[in-house]
Design an enzyme around this catalytic site. Structure first.
Site, PDB file in Angstrom:
ATOM      1  N   SER A 133       0.851  -1.197   0.000  1.00  0.00           N
ATOM      2  CA  SER A 133       0.000   0.000   0.000  1.00  0.00           C
ATOM      3  C   SER A 133       0.883   1.242   0.000  1.00  0.00           C
ATOM      4  O   SER A 133       2.093   1.154   0.224  1.00  0.00           O
ATOM      5  CB  SER A 133      -0.890  -0.003   1.247  1.00  0.00           C
ATOM      6  OG  SER A 133      -0.079   0.137   2.404  1.00  0.00           O
ATOM      7  N   ILE A 166      -6.030  -9.849   2.098  1.00  0.00           N
ATOM      8  CA  ILE A 166      -5.940 -10.106   3.529  1.00  0.00           C
ATOM      9  C   ILE A 166      -4.832  -9.248   4.133  1.00  0.00           C
ATOM     10  O   ILE A 166      -3.662  -9.376   3.753  1.00  0.00           O
ATOM     11  CB  ILE A 166      -5.696 -11.613   3.780  1.00  0.00           C
ATOM     12  CG1 ILE A 166      -6.923 -12.405   3.312  1.00  0.00           C
ATOM     13  CG2 ILE A 166      -5.401 -11.873   5.263  1.00  0.00           C
ATOM     14  CD1 ILE A 166      -6.714 -13.899   3.247  1.00  0.00           C
ATOM     15  N   ALA A 192     -11.169  -8.506   3.291  1.00  0.00           N
ATOM     16  CA  ALA A 192     -11.692  -9.867   3.455  1.00  0.00           C
ATOM     17  C   ALA A 192     -10.980 -10.653   4.567  1.00  0.00           C
ATOM     18  O   ALA A 192     -10.886 -11.859   4.511  1.00  0.00           O
ATOM     19  CB  ALA A 192     -11.611 -10.613   2.130  1.00  0.00           C
ATOM     20  N   ASP A 194      -7.346   3.043  -7.695  1.00  0.00           N
ATOM     21  CA  ASP A 194      -8.614   3.139  -6.983  1.00  0.00           C
ATOM     22  C   ASP A 194      -9.242   4.507  -7.259  1.00  0.00           C
ATOM     23  O   ASP A 194      -8.959   5.481  -6.575  1.00  0.00           O
ATOM     24  CB  ASP A 194      -8.390   2.932  -5.487  1.00  0.00           C
ATOM     25  CG  ASP A 194      -9.693   3.026  -4.708  1.00  0.00           C
ATOM     26  OD1 ASP A 194     -10.743   3.244  -5.334  1.00  0.00           O
ATOM     27  OD2 ASP A 194      -9.648   2.879  -3.465  1.00  0.00           O
ATOM     28  N   ASP A 249      -1.429  -1.826  -3.872  1.00  0.00           N
ATOM     29  CA  ASP A 249      -2.769  -1.836  -3.303  1.00  0.00           C
ATOM     30  C   ASP A 249      -3.274  -0.386  -3.208  1.00  0.00           C
ATOM     31  O   ASP A 249      -2.569   0.472  -2.668  1.00  0.00           O
ATOM     32  CB  ASP A 249      -2.680  -2.481  -1.910  1.00  0.00           C
ATOM     33  CG  ASP A 249      -4.025  -2.839  -1.322  1.00  0.00           C
ATOM     34  OD1 ASP A 249      -4.998  -2.958  -2.082  1.00  0.00           O
ATOM     35  OD2 ASP A 249      -4.098  -3.011  -0.080  1.00  0.00           O
TER      36      ASP A 249
HETATM   37 ZN   LIG Z   1      -8.604  -2.494  -0.049  1.00  0.00          ZN
END
Ligand SMILES: [Zn+2]
Length: 311
Positions: A50, A257, A215, A104, A82
């Protein structure tokens, strides 16, 4: 083995009715725990980074740690960004050795999301890198991504075909009730995922890989260890594993995860330090955290994702 993209992994996962785990990496012990488990189980793997991880550990360190893991473990690994917030961070990761990026644009309008995603796809594909887009908004907090419950929104199935065809994305993250963080449902609230929306999306996007964020199942085993060793994580609740197993058998090819890894690592560190206040060798507590990460990932691969022996 060199880093791979997710193209082949997703094709096999879709056909085989299983999913690939995408685990977030932040330091050496986490990389080691995840890749040792996947290596021993002969499972393909996505390691994801990330913006927060890049800030914490530095891009070069993370890439080199993953390269070391590739030397030590003979399995296909994709290195994925991410939640790329804009074109610049995606470009920086594409130029810096990643094989997959997420753009995103879910906080933008539909048209602006298409525009930024298309721009990333054009650049990424010219460099042999694949792209994940997102439609719909997940609630919760994860690193730099914060969405309130009021702003969260399920993915609209009637938007997915147009989004995918106009952007050219290789996979799509959708919102069907998962969320970021360790508090996914309120106390007393029954966990629920909208499998009807997933089914509707699958009808409109046949043979197209779907991604589930947020998740983690928030293992009560680790919550208990943290609680018993001076921590406070009351009311932490995740996605039940039978729902994740159901998702893994469907068009969902990538299951993210992160919180579960954080809990496993923290439970190990806490247990050592709480029981032995005189401990001051970082190896003493980090190795317990690393062992927890490894056993958690092994459990996910064999009992939830079904990706063992699929490398
Ligand atoms: Zn996410």
């Amino acid at each position: 083995m060199a880093l791979v993209t997710t193209t082949e992994m997703f094709k096999k996962a879709y056909e085989g009715g299983y999913a690939i785990g995408a685990f977030n990496v932040n330091n050496m012990e986490i990389v080691q725990g995840i890749t040792e488990a996947a290596g021993e189980l002969n499972s393909p793997l996505i390691l994801q980074v990330s913006a927060g991880a890049r800030k914490y550990a530095n891009h070069t360190y993370l890439v080199k740690l993953v390269e070391a893991a590739l030397i030590e473990n003979d399995i296909p690994i994709a290195l994925h960004l991410d939640h790329g917030a804009d074109f610049e961070i995606c470009k920086s990761c594409i130029d810096g050795g990643f094989t997959s990026v997420m753009i995103d644009g879910s906080h933008h309008s539909f048209e602006d999301n298409i525009a930024v995603t298309k721009k990333v796809v054009e650049y990424a594909h010219s460099k042999g890198v694949v792209v994940e887009g997102e439609l719909g908004k997940l609630a919760g907090v994860e690193d730099d991504v914060k969405v309130s419950d009021a702003d969260a929104a399920y993915t609209h199935p009637d938007e997915v075909e147009e989004f995918v065809s106009r952007t050219g994305v290789d996979s799509l993250a959708i919102a069907i009730g998962t969320s970021h963080g360790a508090f996914k449902f309120k106390p007393g609230q029954k966990p629920m995922l909208r499998f009807d929306i997933l089914e509707e999306i699958t009808k409109r996007l046949p043979n197209f890989p779907i991604v589930l964020h947020g998740a983690s199942s928030v293992s009560q085993e680790y919550v208990k260890i943290i609680q018993e060793n001076g921590g406070n994580l009351a009311d932490a609740i995740g996605i039940p594993e039978d729902m994740l197993r159901q998702a893994a058998r469907s068009a969902v090819c990538k299951i993210n995860i992160d919180s579960d890894l954080r809990l496993a690592m923290t439970a190990g560190v806490r247990e050592v330090l709480w029981n032995n206040p005189a401990a001051f060798d970082p190896r003493e507590y980090l190795k317990v955290g690393r062992a927890n990460v490894k056993s958690l990932v092994a459990h996910k691969i064999t009992n939830v994702l079904g990706s063992d022996n699929k490398a």
